[in-house]
Design a protein around this motif. Sequence first.
Motif, short mmCIF file in Angstrom:
data_model
loop_
_atom_site.label_atom_id
_atom_site.label_comp_id
_atom_site.label_asym_id
_atom_site.label_seq_id
_atom_site.Cartn_x
_atom_site.Cartn_y
_atom_site.Cartn_z
N ILE A 110 -7.05 20.29 -20.41
CA ILE A 110 -7.79 20.92 -21.37
C ILE A 110 -9.02 21.67 -20.63
O ILE A 110 -9.84 20.99 -20.08
N TYR A 145 -10.95 27.64 -25.23
CA TYR A 145 -10.41 26.36 -24.52
C TYR A 145 -8.86 26.63 -24.29
O TYR A 145 -8.27 27.03 -25.26
N THR A 187 -1.55 19.03 -29.50
CA THR A 187 -0.93 17.69 -29.81
C THR A 187 0.22 17.96 -30.92
O THR A 187 1.44 17.63 -30.73
N ASP A 204 -12.29 26.90 -30.43
CA ASP A 204 -12.98 25.99 -30.68
C ASP A 204 -12.02 24.68 -30.06
O ASP A 204 -10.66 24.67 -29.89
N ARG A 205 -12.71 23.65 -29.41
CA ARG A 205 -12.07 22.41 -28.53
C ARG A 205 -11.14 21.79 -29.50
O ARG A 205 -10.16 21.56 -28.97
N ARG A 206 -11.66 21.40 -30.64
CA ARG A 206 -10.89 20.43 -31.34
C ARG A 206 -9.64 21.29 -32.05
O ARG A 206 -8.45 20.84 -31.99
N GLY A 207 -9.90 22.51 -32.33
CA GLY A 207 -8.70 23.29 -32.90
C GLY A 207 -7.60 23.57 -31.66
O GLY A 207 -6.27 23.26 -32.03
N LEU A 231 -7.05 21.26 -29.18
CA LEU A 231 -6.46 20.09 -29.15
C LEU A 231 -5.53 19.82 -30.08
O LEU A 231 -4.44 19.18 -29.92
N ASP A 232 -5.93 20.32 -31.55
CA ASP A 232 -4.99 19.85 -32.51
C ASP A 232 -3.61 20.53 -32.24
O ASP A 232 -2.60 20.26 -32.65
N ASP A 233 -3.78 21.78 -31.94
CA ASP A 233 -2.67 22.85 -31.73
C ASP A 233 -1.72 22.16 -30.46
O ASP A 233 -0.49 22.20 -30.74
#
Length: 232
Positions: free
Chosen positions: A81, A97, A54, A45-48, A50-52
């Motif tokens: 990314i 991703y 960050t 998942d893209r958001r996941g 990115l969260d990791d």
Amino acid sequence: MTTSPQPAPYGTPEVPRVAVRGEARLEVDPEIARIGITVSARGTDRRGALDDLTRRNSAVLDLVKSYGDAVEKLSTGAFVITPQLTGKGRGERVRSYHGRVHVTATLSDFTALGELATRLGDLELTGVDGPWWSLRPDSPAHRDARQQAVREAVQRAREYAGALGAELTALVELADEGAEGPSAPASPSGARTRGYAGGGAESEPRALDLEPQRQTVYARVNARFTMSPPQL
């Protein structure tokens, strides 16, 4: 209109010139060391992802900043990314991703360097490259090398003149060819680690014992002098 005659480029029998080169090569201890830090994350998942990324990047920055004045500079470089595709043609789709952030830290306290490099390498999906040892651009070592090169040029010119039974009379030209450190950053000397799991409840790893790599400083000058007529 008349013009004054230009001096002969290589002197005259009455006022001969001598041209020499002065060189210096000093071996000195490094003043700073740089380490490169790569923080990675991956997920479906893209958001996941990115969260990791960050979260891990924040952990790295907080750890480096905790060393206070030992860290002279901290900067973030490239952030990437990237979607990883699977299949080809009409069946192509995003499989996962991958994300990366590159951070560079410059330290002047070499005692803290080994400990920091080890702790960074123990972090989850965090790679460490370096250290790259160097001098500061305004290091006194550069000045010392230039001065030594000039003294060598004067001494060499005096020896040439003395061999002819003459003496130096004036400096005509002094051309600086530059004083420089290593042409490229020194090769890493051992701190190349990558962590794939967090420390968890385990104790922190033993700090790396890093031996600073001595730096070579060069200086070269070209000098021209006039001298008294030789005793041939």
